[in-house]
Design an enzyme around this catalytic site. Structure first.
Site, PDB file in Angstrom:
ATOM      1  N   LYS A 124       0.168  -0.008  12.033  1.00  0.00           N
ATOM      2  CA  LYS A 124       1.466   0.063  11.351  1.00  0.00           C
ATOM      3  C   LYS A 124       2.505   0.398  12.410  1.00  0.00           C
ATOM      4  O   LYS A 124       2.191   0.982  13.444  1.00  0.00           O
ATOM      5  CB  LYS A 124       1.451   1.152  10.272  1.00  0.00           C
ATOM      6  CG  LYS A 124       2.505   0.965   9.204  1.00  0.00           C
ATOM      7  CD  LYS A 124       2.101  -0.050   8.157  1.00  0.00           C
ATOM      8  CE  LYS A 124       3.239  -0.371   7.220  1.00  0.00           C
ATOM      9  NZ  LYS A 124       2.825  -1.234   6.109  1.00  0.00           N
ATOM     10  N   ASP A 164       7.578  -4.793   6.043  1.00  0.00           N
ATOM     11  CA  ASP A 164       7.333  -3.668   5.123  1.00  0.00           C
ATOM     12  C   ASP A 164       8.727  -3.267   4.641  1.00  0.00           C
ATOM     13  O   ASP A 164       9.663  -4.091   4.681  1.00  0.00           O
ATOM     14  CB  ASP A 164       6.608  -2.511   5.841  1.00  0.00           C
ATOM     15  CG  ASP A 164       6.105  -1.440   4.863  1.00  0.00           C
ATOM     16  OD1 ASP A 164       5.119  -1.688   4.161  1.00  0.00           O
ATOM     17  OD2 ASP A 164       6.714  -0.357   4.782  1.00  0.00           O
TER      18      ASP A 164
HETATM   19  P1  NDP Z   1      11.576  -3.157   0.147  1.00  0.00           P
HETATM   20  O1  NDP Z   1      12.357  -2.615   1.259  1.00  0.00           O
HETATM   21  O2  NDP Z   1      11.667  -4.603  -0.171  1.00  0.00           O
HETATM   22  O3  NDP Z   1      11.896  -2.359  -1.193  1.00  0.00           O
HETATM   23  C1  NDP Z   1      11.705  -0.980  -1.317  1.00  0.00           C
HETATM   24  C2  NDP Z   1      12.255  -0.550  -2.664  1.00  0.00           C
HETATM   25  O4  NDP Z   1      11.903   0.799  -2.880  1.00  0.00           O
HETATM   26  C3  NDP Z   1      13.780  -0.628  -2.731  1.00  0.00           C
HETATM   27  O5  NDP Z   1      14.178  -0.937  -4.044  1.00  0.00           O
HETATM   28  C4  NDP Z   1      14.179   0.792  -2.356  1.00  0.00           C
HETATM   29  O6  NDP Z   1      15.455   1.197  -2.865  1.00  0.00           O
HETATM   30  C5  NDP Z   1      13.091   1.578  -3.051  1.00  0.00           C
HETATM   31  N1  NDP Z   1      12.947   2.876  -2.410  1.00  0.00           N
HETATM   32  C6  NDP Z   1      12.714   3.133  -1.108  1.00  0.00           C
HETATM   33  N2  NDP Z   1      12.665   4.459  -0.888  1.00  0.00           N
HETATM   34  C7  NDP Z   1      12.866   5.035  -2.099  1.00  0.00           C
HETATM   35  C8  NDP Z   1      12.904   6.369  -2.555  1.00  0.00           C
HETATM   36  N3  NDP Z   1      12.736   7.392  -1.705  1.00  0.00           N
HETATM   37  N4  NDP Z   1      13.125   6.585  -3.880  1.00  0.00           N
HETATM   38  C9  NDP Z   1      13.290   5.556  -4.744  1.00  0.00           C
HETATM   39  N5  NDP Z   1      13.260   4.262  -4.372  1.00  0.00           N
HETATM   40  C10 NDP Z   1      13.039   4.019  -3.075  1.00  0.00           C
HETATM   41  O7  NDP Z   1      10.047  -2.754   0.456  1.00  0.00           O
HETATM   42  P2  NDP Z   1       8.725  -3.415  -0.085  1.00  0.00           P
HETATM   43  O8  NDP Z   1       8.895  -3.847  -1.468  1.00  0.00           O
HETATM   44  O9  NDP Z   1       8.237  -4.366   0.939  1.00  0.00           O
HETATM   45  O10 NDP Z   1       7.730  -2.161  -0.010  1.00  0.00           O
HETATM   46  C11 NDP Z   1       7.595  -1.236  -1.092  1.00  0.00           C
HETATM   47  C12 NDP Z   1       6.274  -0.497  -0.964  1.00  0.00           C
HETATM   48  O11 NDP Z   1       5.181  -1.432  -0.955  1.00  0.00           O
HETATM   49  C13 NDP Z   1       6.116   0.336   0.310  1.00  0.00           C
HETATM   50  O12 NDP Z   1       5.313   1.454   0.026  1.00  0.00           O
HETATM   51  C14 NDP Z   1       5.324  -0.617   1.227  1.00  0.00           C
HETATM   52  O13 NDP Z   1       4.630   0.075   2.224  1.00  0.00           O
HETATM   53  C15 NDP Z   1       4.386  -1.236   0.210  1.00  0.00           C
HETATM   54  N6  NDP Z   1       3.796  -2.501   0.621  1.00  0.00           N
HETATM   55  C16 NDP Z   1       4.582  -3.565   0.958  1.00  0.00           C
HETATM   56  C17 NDP Z   1       4.001  -4.748   1.326  1.00  0.00           C
HETATM   57  C18 NDP Z   1       4.803  -5.980   1.570  1.00  0.00           C
HETATM   58  O14 NDP Z   1       4.192  -7.056   1.685  1.00  0.00           O
HETATM   59  N7  NDP Z   1       6.126  -5.926   1.634  1.00  0.00           N
HETATM   60  C19 NDP Z   1       2.531  -4.872   1.461  1.00  0.00           C
HETATM   61  C20 NDP Z   1       1.797  -3.723   0.980  1.00  0.00           C
HETATM   62  C21 NDP Z   1       2.425  -2.576   0.621  1.00  0.00           C
HETATM   63  P3  NDP Z   1      16.770   1.116  -1.923  1.00  0.00           P
HETATM   64  O15 NDP Z   1      17.062  -0.354  -1.797  1.00  0.00           O
HETATM   65  O16 NDP Z   1      17.794   1.881  -2.681  1.00  0.00           O
HETATM   66  O17 NDP Z   1      16.373   1.757  -0.621  1.00  0.00           O
END
Ligand code: NDP
Length: 448
Positions: A124, A164
């Protein structure tokens, strides 16, 4: 050294890495029996070896903002284990990124990647760079500067990063361009590239869709399906919106999405038009709250989505977003299934609450493995210089998610303690993933 002694050692060495220690403890409590029953694991010090990254590359990233000021950020790549294949795992750009967060994510990635059955090790990386409020030019300059530092440590057969939080197709494409420029090599060194220049179809959708395919398999064990189910989703990013989209396609009603500012609730449920609008809105970094002017519903500033009655919860935002109080709220609101789209979104205490109340629970390392699985398929398409169709890849994704489900379920059954009414996917996924990585290390002897 017993697992407990390894944990004690890690706590002494890394007292300021709570997320990492949390992730290690979660694995340790579930593998204790198989560990103690396999003397090789102890002889070869497998747990000690799997809880220390092979190496951590840490570097400074200098870049220039639109005003001509030099900005300085920190970048990291945690190459945790390449026992099962080239290092593989995403890059996260978020101000909360630090070594603890990246070590927890890299550690989990070893077992997640093992569960896919594809030849991928665990890693990572990322930076404390905050993409929010940055112009496209600033994002481009940062991505170029980041990969200028990292490029010498990655490679198509060495370490293959992906996206991510804060890193999507745009950022991966900028980083890929810089890598190509510096090395004069067009290779599958990063996954999540744009479709048409090496990227795979369905990679964007894969994590969210895969989590829902995993859920379908869980429901099928109980002779049930998604038709008519009410679903709460947290987050509004890549994973959340694609999980919501697939759940809707399969007949569920999705009532919420959220972000770091609050929760959007639509009692009518989202449809494809609303999801498309949300994707557009988030891509432009515009507020979710504007939804209510266009479609109705309510915006709950500063609140989480777990206050509504529903059947299924899909936490898809970030680590530790669900604490014990939130978990109790889910139980009180009749949630029967919790499937983690995010990595480690439930605290250890929240998991205890969910399991005590016999809520069916799928950990992220199993349920959200669809993203890295399709990244693995992107690597193989790049290697043979061919593209596969959306339909073919979707079928493969479904098949991989079914295999992960079945492997976790059968390990759970084999090692289950007592007469639990729910399949213990947490124990099953940890054991199935751990055994693959551990057995490879035993076969290698003293080398990694
Ligand atoms: P994005 O950046 O696309 O989206 C993240 C989302 O989570 C946004 O809506 C963001 O809101 C919200 N968020 C982030 N921090 C917080 C917080 N502290 N409280 C509330 N909401 C929060 O990321 P992904 O969708 O890619 O990733 C989301 C999760 O999935 C992570 O844990 C990642 O590690 C996991 N993941 C992702 C993969 C992928 O293929 N993308 C693969 C496997 C796991 P805001 O816009 O306001 O920051």
């Amino acid at each position: 050294m017993s697992l407990q002694q390894v944990i004690q050692k890690l706590e002494d060495l890394y007292p300021h890495q709570p997320e990492f220690i949390q992730a290690v403890k979660e694995v340790a409590i579930t593998i204790e029996d198989i560990y103690d029953n396999n003397t090789n694991y102890n002889t070869y010090k497998i747990f000690e070896r799997l809880t220390e990254p092979d190496r951590i590359i840490s570097f400074r990233v200098n870049w220039e903002d639109d005003a001509g000021n030099i900005q300085v950020n920190r970048g990291w790549r945690v190459q945790f284990s390449n026992a099962l294949g080239p290092y593989k795992g995403g890059l996260r750009f978020h101000p909360t990124v630090n070594e603890s967060v990246l070590k927890f994510l890299g550690f989990e990635q070893i077992f997640k990647n093992a569960l896919t059955g594809l030849p991928m090790g665990g890693a990572k990386g990322g930076s404390d760079f905050d993409p929010k409020g940055k112009s496209d030019n600033e994002i481009r300059r940062f991505c170029y500067a980041f990969i200028r530092e990292l490029y010498q440590y990655i490679g198509k057969d060495l370490d293959v990063p992906a996206g991510d939080i804060g890193v999507g197709g745009r950022e991966v494409s900028y980083m890929f361009a810089m890598y190509k420029n510096l090395t004069h090599e067009y290779s599958g060194v990063l996954t999540g590239k744009g479709v048409g220049f090496g990227g795979s179809l369905i990679r964007t959708e894969a994590t969210g869709y895969g989590a829902v395919y995993f859920l379908e398999n869980m429901l099928a064990v109980n002779n049930d399906n998604l038709q008519g189910k009410k679903v709460l989703v947290s987050g509004a990013g890549n994973v959340s919106l694609h999980a919501a989209e697939k759940a809707i396609m399969l007949g569920a009603t999705v009532l919420t999405v959220s972000d770091s500012k609050g929760t959007l609730h639509d009692a009518q449920g989202f449809d494809q038009q609303k999801i498309d609008w949300l994707k557009e809105q988030k891509a432009c970094h515009k507020p979710l709250a504007e939804y209510i002017e266009k479609f109705g519903g309510e915006w709950l500033e500063g609140q989480k989505p777990w206050q509504f009655k529903a059947d299924i919860a899909l936490p898809c935002a970030t680590q530790n977003e669900v604490d014990a109080t939130n978990a109790q709220q889910m139980v009180d609101n009749s949630i029967k299934y919790v499937v983690e789209g995010a990595n480690m979104p439930l605290t250890a205490e929240a998991i205890d609450v969910i399991r005590e109340h016999h809520v069916h629970y799928a950990p992220g390392k199993a349920a959200n493995a669809g993203g890295v699985a399709v990244s693995g398929l992107e690597m193989s398409q790049n290697s043979v210089r061919q593209y596969r169709s959306f339909e073919e890849l979707d079928e493969q994704l479904k098949c991989i998610m079914r295999n992960i489900h079945d492997d976790a379920a059968s390990a759970a059954q084999q090692y289950a303690k007592g007469d639990e009414p729910c399949v213990d996917y947490m124990t099953g996924a940890n054991i199935a993933g751990f055994k693959r990585a551990a057995d490879a290390l035993v076969a290698y002897g003293v080398l990694n």
